[in-house]
Design a protein around this motif. Structure first.
Motif, PDB file in Angstrom:
ATOM      1  N   GLU A 212      18.436  71.377  68.871  1.00  0.00           N
ATOM      2  CA  GLU A 212      17.163  70.634  68.023  1.00  0.00           C
ATOM      3  C   GLU A 212      15.977  71.142  68.564  1.00  0.00           C
ATOM      4  O   GLU A 212      15.280  71.370  67.487  1.00  0.00           O
ATOM      5  CB  GLU A 212      17.338  69.088  68.513  1.00  0.00           C
ATOM      6  CG  GLU A 212      18.552  68.422  67.995  1.00  0.00           C
ATOM      7  CD  GLU A 212      18.812  66.816  68.477  1.00  0.00           C
ATOM      8  OE1 GLU A 212      17.983  66.594  69.394  1.00  0.00           O
ATOM      9  OE2 GLU A 212      19.243  66.001  67.924  1.00  0.00           O
TER      10      GLU A 212
ATOM     11  N   PHE B 119      15.850  74.389  66.624  1.00  0.00           N
ATOM     12  CA  PHE B 119      15.460  74.205  65.400  1.00  0.00           C
ATOM     13  C   PHE B 119      14.276  73.691  64.938  1.00  0.00           C
ATOM     14  O   PHE B 119      13.714  74.092  63.813  1.00  0.00           O
ATOM     15  CB  PHE B 119      16.623  73.017  64.832  1.00  0.00           C
ATOM     16  CG  PHE B 119      16.720  72.870  63.428  1.00  0.00           C
ATOM     17  CD1 PHE B 119      16.991  73.534  62.561  1.00  0.00           C
ATOM     18  CD2 PHE B 119      15.655  71.589  62.973  1.00  0.00           C
ATOM     19  CE1 PHE B 119      17.093  73.327  60.998  1.00  0.00           C
ATOM     20  CE2 PHE B 119      15.499  71.356  61.564  1.00  0.00           C
ATOM     21  CZ  PHE B 119      16.279  72.154  60.607  1.00  0.00           C
ATOM     22  N   GLU B 120      13.491  72.819  65.480  1.00  0.00           N
ATOM     23  CA  GLU B 120      12.025  72.689  65.372  1.00  0.00           C
ATOM     24  C   GLU B 120      11.085  73.771  65.575  1.00  0.00           C
ATOM     25  O   GLU B 120      10.265  73.791  64.866  1.00  0.00           O
ATOM     26  CB  GLU B 120      11.783  71.471  66.374  1.00  0.00           C
ATOM     27  CG  GLU B 120      12.351  70.139  66.300  1.00  0.00           C
ATOM     28  CD  GLU B 120      11.981  69.614  64.656  1.00  0.00           C
ATOM     29  OE1 GLU B 120      10.762  69.842  64.083  1.00  0.00           O
ATOM     30  OE2 GLU B 120      13.069  68.982  64.006  1.00  0.00           O
TER      31      GLU B 120
ATOM     32  N   LEU C  26      11.881  76.743  65.076  1.00  0.00           N
ATOM     33  CA  LEU C  26      12.358  77.500  63.819  1.00  0.00           C
ATOM     34  C   LEU C  26      11.556  76.872  62.605  1.00  0.00           C
ATOM     35  O   LEU C  26      10.904  77.696  61.771  1.00  0.00           O
ATOM     36  CB  LEU C  26      13.566  77.847  63.634  1.00  0.00           C
ATOM     37  CG  LEU C  26      14.315  78.671  64.659  1.00  0.00           C
ATOM     38  CD1 LEU C  26      15.831  78.609  64.302  1.00  0.00           C
ATOM     39  CD2 LEU C  26      13.822  80.108  64.456  1.00  0.00           C
ATOM     40  N   MET C  27      11.717  75.699  62.627  1.00  0.00           N
ATOM     41  CA  MET C  27      10.899  74.858  61.234  1.00  0.00           C
ATOM     42  C   MET C  27       9.462  75.094  61.431  1.00  0.00           C
ATOM     43  O   MET C  27       8.641  75.512  60.405  1.00  0.00           O
ATOM     44  CB  MET C  27      11.406  73.454  61.288  1.00  0.00           C
ATOM     45  CG  MET C  27      13.015  73.432  60.926  1.00  0.00           C
ATOM     46  SD  MET C  27      13.322  74.236  59.408  1.00  0.00           S
ATOM     47  CE  MET C  27      12.356  73.343  58.175  1.00  0.00           C
ATOM     48  N   THR C  28       9.091  75.034  62.646  1.00  0.00           N
ATOM     49  CA  THR C  28       7.533  75.111  62.709  1.00  0.00           C
ATOM     50  C   THR C  28       6.903  76.701  62.446  1.00  0.00           C
ATOM     51  O   THR C  28       6.030  76.804  61.519  1.00  0.00           O
ATOM     52  CB  THR C  28       7.167  75.069  64.192  1.00  0.00           C
ATOM     53  OG1 THR C  28       7.375  73.699  64.635  1.00  0.00           O
ATOM     54  CG2 THR C  28       5.451  75.176  64.551  1.00  0.00           C
ATOM     55  N   ARG C  29       7.989  77.556  62.618  1.00  0.00           N
ATOM     56  CA  ARG C  29       7.586  79.071  62.502  1.00  0.00           C
ATOM     57  C   ARG C  29       7.862  79.253  60.711  1.00  0.00           C
ATOM     58  O   ARG C  29       6.847  80.055  60.350  1.00  0.00           O
ATOM     59  CB  ARG C  29       8.382  79.988  63.147  1.00  0.00           C
ATOM     60  CG  ARG C  29       8.484  81.434  62.735  1.00  0.00           C
ATOM     61  CD  ARG C  29       6.811  81.759  63.486  1.00  0.00           C
ATOM     62  NE  ARG C  29       6.799  83.306  63.004  1.00  0.00           N
ATOM     63  CZ  ARG C  29       5.739  83.867  62.579  1.00  0.00           C
ATOM     64  NH1 ARG C  29       4.542  83.102  62.578  1.00  0.00           N
ATOM     65  NH2 ARG C  29       5.729  85.337  62.592  1.00  0.00           N
ATOM     66  N   VAL C  30       8.859  78.756  60.270  1.00  0.00           N
ATOM     67  CA  VAL C  30       8.851  78.752  58.742  1.00  0.00           C
ATOM     68  C   VAL C  30       7.712  78.091  58.073  1.00  0.00           C
ATOM     69  O   VAL C  30       6.979  78.684  57.372  1.00  0.00           O
ATOM     70  CB  VAL C  30       9.869  77.940  58.043  1.00  0.00           C
ATOM     71  CG1 VAL C  30       9.924  77.665  56.776  1.00  0.00           C
ATOM     72  CG2 VAL C  30      11.317  78.525  58.924  1.00  0.00           C
ATOM     73  N   ARG C  31       7.008  77.174  58.731  1.00  0.00           N
ATOM     74  CA  ARG C  31       5.746  76.318  58.144  1.00  0.00           C
ATOM     75  C   ARG C  31       4.732  77.264  58.155  1.00  0.00           C
ATOM     76  O   ARG C  31       3.949  77.541  57.312  1.00  0.00           O
ATOM     77  CB  ARG C  31       5.489  75.018  58.697  1.00  0.00           C
ATOM     78  CG  ARG C  31       6.487  73.846  58.223  1.00  0.00           C
ATOM     79  CD  ARG C  31       6.232  72.555  58.641  1.00  0.00           C
ATOM     80  NE  ARG C  31       6.185  72.277  60.037  1.00  0.00           N
ATOM     81  CZ  ARG C  31       7.481  72.092  60.657  1.00  0.00           C
ATOM     82  NH1 ARG C  31       8.486  71.653  59.932  1.00  0.00           N
ATOM     83  NH2 ARG C  31       7.451  71.753  61.968  1.00  0.00           N
TER      84      ARG C  31
ATOM     85  N   GLU D  72       5.079  80.303  55.653  1.00  0.00           N
ATOM     86  CA  GLU D  72       4.641  79.855  54.248  1.00  0.00           C
ATOM     87  C   GLU D  72       3.297  79.578  54.215  1.00  0.00           C
ATOM     88  O   GLU D  72       2.716  79.940  53.144  1.00  0.00           O
ATOM     89  CB  GLU D  72       5.463  78.240  54.150  1.00  0.00           C
ATOM     90  CG  GLU D  72       6.876  78.374  53.855  1.00  0.00           C
ATOM     91  CD  GLU D  72       7.511  77.041  53.706  1.00  0.00           C
ATOM     92  OE1 GLU D  72       7.058  75.882  54.468  1.00  0.00           O
ATOM     93  OE2 GLU D  72       8.611  76.923  53.378  1.00  0.00           O
TER      94      GLU D  72
END
Length: 60
Positions: A8, A11-12, A14-19, A22
């Motif tokens: 988890e 995953f968080e 990675l999601m921060t990196r994706v944002r 973007e």
């Protein structure tokens, strides 16, 4: 349970990196658009000058 918590957390991250990516993409897209506008302006000015030069040379 520790494995799930680590997944988890990863995953968080990675999601921060994706944002972040973007947001960077939006910034770069804006810069690209601005540079394209500048390029178009320079091309238009060059074409106008070329037209003036050709008219001057043709009028001699």
């Amino acid at each position: 349970m520790e494995l799930i918590e680590r997944l988890e957390a990863r995953f968080e991250e990675l999601m921060t990196r994706v944002r972040q990516l973007e947001e960077e993409n939006l910034t770069l897209a804006g810069q690209l658009e601005a540079e394209a506008g500048k390029r178009k302006e320079v091309q238009d000015r060059i074409e106008a000058l070329l037209t003036k030069v050709q008219a001057t040379l043709g009028g001699q």
